[in-house]
Design a protein around this motif. Structure first.
Motif, mmCIF file in Angstrom:
data_model
loop_
_atom_site.group_PDB
_atom_site.id
_atom_site.type_symbol
_atom_site.label_atom_id
_atom_site.label_comp_id
_atom_site.label_asym_id
_atom_site.label_seq_id
_atom_site.Cartn_x
_atom_site.Cartn_y
_atom_site.Cartn_z
ATOM 1 N N THR A 120 3.415 -19.189 48.451
ATOM 2 C CA THR A 120 3.551 -20.618 48.271
ATOM 3 C C THR A 120 2.384 -21.202 47.232
ATOM 4 N N LEU A 121 1.427 -20.977 47.458
ATOM 5 C CA LEU A 121 0.225 -21.359 46.990
ATOM 6 C C LEU A 121 0.300 -20.968 45.476
ATOM 7 N N ASN A 122 0.344 -19.670 45.503
ATOM 8 C CA ASN A 122 0.493 -18.725 44.276
ATOM 9 C C ASN A 122 1.587 -19.253 43.336
ATOM 10 N N ALA A 123 2.584 -19.585 44.029
ATOM 11 C CA ALA A 123 3.612 -20.382 43.102
ATOM 12 C C ALA A 123 3.254 -21.637 42.273
ATOM 13 N N GLY A 124 2.067 -22.103 42.849
ATOM 14 C CA GLY A 124 1.628 -23.576 42.289
ATOM 15 C C GLY A 124 2.022 -24.775 42.977
ATOM 16 N N ILE A 125 2.486 -24.637 44.479
ATOM 17 C CA ILE A 125 2.670 -25.644 44.931
ATOM 18 C C ILE A 125 1.617 -26.403 46.020
ATOM 19 N N SER A 126 1.180 -27.529 45.836
ATOM 20 C CA SER A 126 0.240 -27.935 46.725
ATOM 21 C C SER A 126 0.866 -28.551 47.992
ATOM 22 N N LEU A 127 0.545 -27.950 48.918
ATOM 23 C CA LEU A 127 1.537 -28.095 49.943
ATOM 24 C C LEU A 127 1.007 -29.368 50.907
ATOM 25 N N SER A 128 1.896 -29.926 51.535
ATOM 26 C CA SER A 128 1.628 -31.603 52.054
ATOM 27 C C SER A 128 1.835 -31.376 53.801
ATOM 28 N N HIS A 129 2.486 -30.404 54.297
ATOM 29 C CA HIS A 129 2.496 -30.140 55.453
ATOM 30 C C HIS A 129 3.337 -28.937 55.865
ATOM 31 N N ALA A 130 3.382 -28.535 57.219
ATOM 32 C CA ALA A 130 4.065 -27.422 57.613
ATOM 33 C C ALA A 130 5.125 -27.868 58.805
ATOM 34 N N PRO A 148 0.299 -22.070 69.746
ATOM 35 C CA PRO A 148 -0.902 -22.173 69.403
ATOM 36 C C PRO A 148 -1.503 -21.303 68.081
ATOM 37 N N GLN A 149 -0.686 -20.426 67.669
ATOM 38 C CA GLN A 149 -1.311 -19.781 66.504
ATOM 39 C C GLN A 149 -0.805 -20.491 65.295
ATOM 40 N N ALA A 150 0.286 -21.290 65.449
ATOM 41 C CA ALA A 150 0.736 -22.012 64.265
ATOM 42 C C ALA A 150 -0.435 -23.367 64.054
ATOM 43 N N LEU A 151 -0.637 -23.810 65.342
ATOM 44 C CA LEU A 151 -1.452 -25.138 65.153
ATOM 45 C C LEU A 151 -3.134 -24.485 64.826
ATOM 46 N N LYS A 156 -6.810 -24.963 60.283
ATOM 47 C CA LYS A 156 -7.560 -24.101 59.073
ATOM 48 C C LYS A 156 -7.052 -24.661 57.843
ATOM 49 N N TRP A 157 -5.971 -24.635 57.615
ATOM 50 C CA TRP A 157 -5.216 -24.943 56.434
ATOM 51 C C TRP A 157 -5.319 -26.765 56.162
ATOM 52 N N LYS A 158 -5.773 -27.405 57.043
ATOM 53 C CA LYS A 158 -5.725 -29.004 57.159
ATOM 54 C C LYS A 158 -4.616 -29.533 56.892
ATOM 55 N N LEU A 159 -3.310 -28.920 57.321
ATOM 56 C CA LEU A 159 -2.038 -29.457 57.235
ATOM 57 C C LEU A 159 -1.568 -30.224 58.659
ATOM 58 N N LEU A 190 -2.721 -30.172 72.470
ATOM 59 C CA LEU A 190 -3.179 -28.971 71.761
ATOM 60 C C LEU A 190 -3.311 -29.362 70.385
ATOM 61 N N ALA A 191 -2.655 -29.785 69.728
ATOM 62 C CA ALA A 191 -2.515 -30.316 68.544
ATOM 63 C C ALA A 191 -3.888 -31.202 68.279
ATOM 64 N N GLY A 192 -4.136 -32.177 69.163
ATOM 65 C CA GLY A 192 -5.179 -33.165 69.065
ATOM 66 C C GLY A 192 -6.394 -32.415 69.130
ATOM 67 N N VAL A 193 -6.608 -31.505 69.952
ATOM 68 C CA VAL A 193 -7.765 -30.641 70.390
ATOM 69 C C VAL A 193 -8.235 -29.916 69.197
ATOM 70 N N MET A 194 -7.187 -29.579 68.479
ATOM 71 C CA MET A 194 -7.487 -28.633 67.078
ATOM 72 C C MET A 194 -7.502 -29.431 65.917
ATOM 73 N N GLY A 195 -7.379 -30.817 65.991
ATOM 74 C CA GLY A 195 -7.333 -31.735 64.770
ATOM 75 C C GLY A 195 -6.261 -31.524 63.973
ATOM 76 N N VAL A 196 -5.091 -31.414 64.337
ATOM 77 C CA VAL A 196 -3.824 -31.272 63.479
ATOM 78 C C VAL A 196 -3.001 -32.597 63.736
ATOM 79 N N ALA A 197 -2.852 -33.269 62.907
ATOM 80 C CA ALA A 197 -1.912 -34.523 62.854
ATOM 81 C C ALA A 197 -0.430 -34.124 62.888
#
Length: 308
Positions: A120-130, A148-151, A156-159, A190-197
């Motif tokens: 997706t990034l190589n296609a030139g898309i700036s991702l907003s979330h997942a 846990p793996q997704a979070l 890491k991706w800051k998404l 767990l999302a809060g612990v990992m800093g994921v909004a």
């Protein structure tokens, strides 16, 4: 008109890139600003068309629809990485969430998610979330979760990621899941612990056409949700598509997708948004306001893990 301006709603179009009729509907709704965002499917056959449109327009409100299943005979796809555990006997991704949970190797899942983001990034898309196609990462079928793996990846991706902190009592699907409050408490902490909004609520509705359901009944139900919207950040998701003779015949409940597209263009729905005092927002708002303190999240996670 309500004065409650702290009711924020994200309307996300899932399955961007699945097929040309879905791409056409989602592009139109994004162009008209009738929805908040869309999430794109890197392995799906319509990805290149959707990605080229996003790049050409510099679309900033498109996220990654993490895709591990391929449910329709008429529109199927394989993984990007080719790992055998991600495929059924046809060589496509598993049709059901249960098949995925039972057969997918966890290391292969992470490798596939990384590949989907890279494509997706190589296609030139700036991702907003997942978010996640069919909820395959949530462990709803067998309890084997990959949240846990997704979070970890989203951190890491800051998404921001599609999870939720609370279950709205009137939600027809989520409120009926046994033990859902405890599951949500653990995942959101767990999302809060990992800093994921994440959003506060996820509002669902039936993917299928219910017995006796018509467009007017569907519209009335969706409008009623606007007036019953809780305070905070809510997300609901749709799968809009234009009329298509082949897919209408081959994809179950395609009509519901056409209704969802029609609803977003319906002036009654647009009026209800304003009249109910709902702010249509996107994941940029979640990124800014959807995090919780790590220290508080650690405490909340410990309590959730110790509770029965």
């Amino acid at each position: 008109m309500s004065n409650a301006r702290n009711k924020h709603l994200i309307i996300n179009c899932d399955d961007f890139g699945q097929s040309a009729p879905m791409n056409a509907a989602i592009m139109h709704l994004l162009e008209e600003k009738r929805v908040s965002s869309a999430t794109i499917m890197a392995p799906a056959p319509g990805f290149e068309e959707a990605a080229a449109w996003c790049k050409r327009r510099g679309q900033t409100n498109v996220g990654l629809h993490l895709t591990l299943t391929s449910e329709f005979d008429a529109v199927r796809w394989s993984s990007l990485t080719g790992d055998p555990s991600l495929h059924d006997e046809s060589g496509h991704m598993h049709k059901t969430v249960e098949q995925f949970e039972r057969h997918a190797d966890s290391a292969a899942v992470v490798k596939e998610l990384l590949a989907q983001r890279e494509k997706t990034l190589n296609a030139g898309i700036s991702l907003s979330h997942a978010d996640n196609h069919m909820g395959s990462l949530y462990g709803t079928a067998t309890g084997r979760t990959h949240i846990p793996q997704a979070l970890r990846l989203c951190s890491k991706w800051k998404l921001p990621f599609r999870l939720f902190r609370k279950v709205h009592p009137s939600d027809p699907l989520l409120a009926g899941i046994p033990g859902v409050e405890g599951i949500v408490a653990k995942a959101s902490s767990l999302a809060g612990v990992m800093g994921v909004a994440i959003p506060d609520y996820l509002l669902s509705h039936s993917f299928h056409v219910e017995e006796g359901e018509s467009y007017d009944r569907f519209k009335a139900m969706m409008v009623a949700k606007l007036y019953d919207l809780p305070e905070g950040i809510s997300e609901t998701y749709i799968h809009p598509a234009i009329e298509d003779a082949r897919l209408s015949a081959e994809v179950p409940h395609w009509e519901k997708r056409v209704w969802e597209y029609r609803l977003m263009l319906d002036d009654d729905f647009a009026y209800a948004l304003r009249d109910a005092g709902v702010n249509l927002t996107n994941y940029d708002y979640v990124r800014k306001h959807g995090k919780r303190s790590r220290a508080g999240s650690v405490i909340a996670l410990a309590r959730a893990l110790m509770s029965k």
